[in-house]
Design a protein around this motif. Structure first.
Motif, mmCIF file in Angstrom:
data_model
loop_
_atom_site.group_PDB
_atom_site.id
_atom_site.type_symbol
_atom_site.label_atom_id
_atom_site.label_comp_id
_atom_site.label_asym_id
_atom_site.label_seq_id
_atom_site.Cartn_x
_atom_site.Cartn_y
_atom_site.Cartn_z
ATOM 1 N N TRP A 26 0.859 -1.190 0.000
ATOM 2 C CA TRP A 26 0.000 0.000 0.000
ATOM 3 C C TRP A 26 0.896 1.242 0.000
ATOM 4 O O TRP A 26 1.871 1.309 0.739
ATOM 5 N N LYS A 32 -6.599 4.766 2.893
ATOM 6 C CA LYS A 32 -7.458 3.926 2.060
ATOM 7 C C LYS A 32 -8.783 4.610 1.771
ATOM 8 O O LYS A 32 -9.318 4.503 0.671
ATOM 9 N N TRP A 40 -7.610 -4.019 -5.360
ATOM 10 C CA TRP A 40 -6.161 -4.027 -5.162
ATOM 11 C C TRP A 40 -5.626 -5.307 -5.775
ATOM 12 O O TRP A 40 -5.822 -6.395 -5.247
ATOM 13 N N LYS A 42 -2.844 -7.250 -6.158
ATOM 14 C CA LYS A 42 -1.497 -7.655 -5.746
ATOM 15 C C LYS A 42 -0.926 -8.716 -6.684
ATOM 16 O O LYS A 42 0.282 -8.799 -6.878
#
Length: 124
Positions: A26, A32, A40, A42
């Motif tokens: 992050w 956030k 998100w 990843k």
């Protein structure tokens, strides 16, 4: 349309469409609640080892890009997420968010090239 945007630049714009963070970590200093991130991803970020090798200067950008594309092509999770991005793109704009300072050499540029190739292959 898939576009890129540094997460620190203008948090939200009407033209962003679906906002997807494509960093493994992050971004520092970004709440956030203020980021307006829809998802998100990843799975689309470079591995920690590859990211560190590039940032520490152990490999150049060309090698980083080659190894990162290989990681994307060998990951089932990345492949599935690439398809999801293309599905979202068919419904409107998708903005890939990243934190890197260098805007000429970063993983998002490699990812966008990869998505273009992935799209061409899936259209066959």
């Amino acid at each position: 349309m898939i576009q890129k945007k540094r997460i620190y630049d203008q948090y939200l714009a009407d033209s962003d469409g679906k906002r997807i963070l494509v960093d493994r970590l992050w971004p520092r200093g970004v709440k956030k609640s203020d980021a307006h991130v829809d998802d998100w991803a990843k799975a689309l970020a470079p591995s920690n080892g590859l990211r560190k090798a590039w940032h520490q200067g152990d490999i150049d950008y060309s090698r980083f890009a080659q190894d990162y594309q290989k990681e994307l092509s060998e990951s089932d999770d990345a492949q599935a997420y690439c398809q999801k991005l293309l599905d979202w793109e068919s419904q409107g704009t998708v903005t890939l968010l990243y934190a890197a300072k260098n805007q000429e050499e970063n993983h998002v540029l490699v990812l966008m090239d990869y998505l273009d190739q992935f799209n061409k292959e899936t259209e066959k």
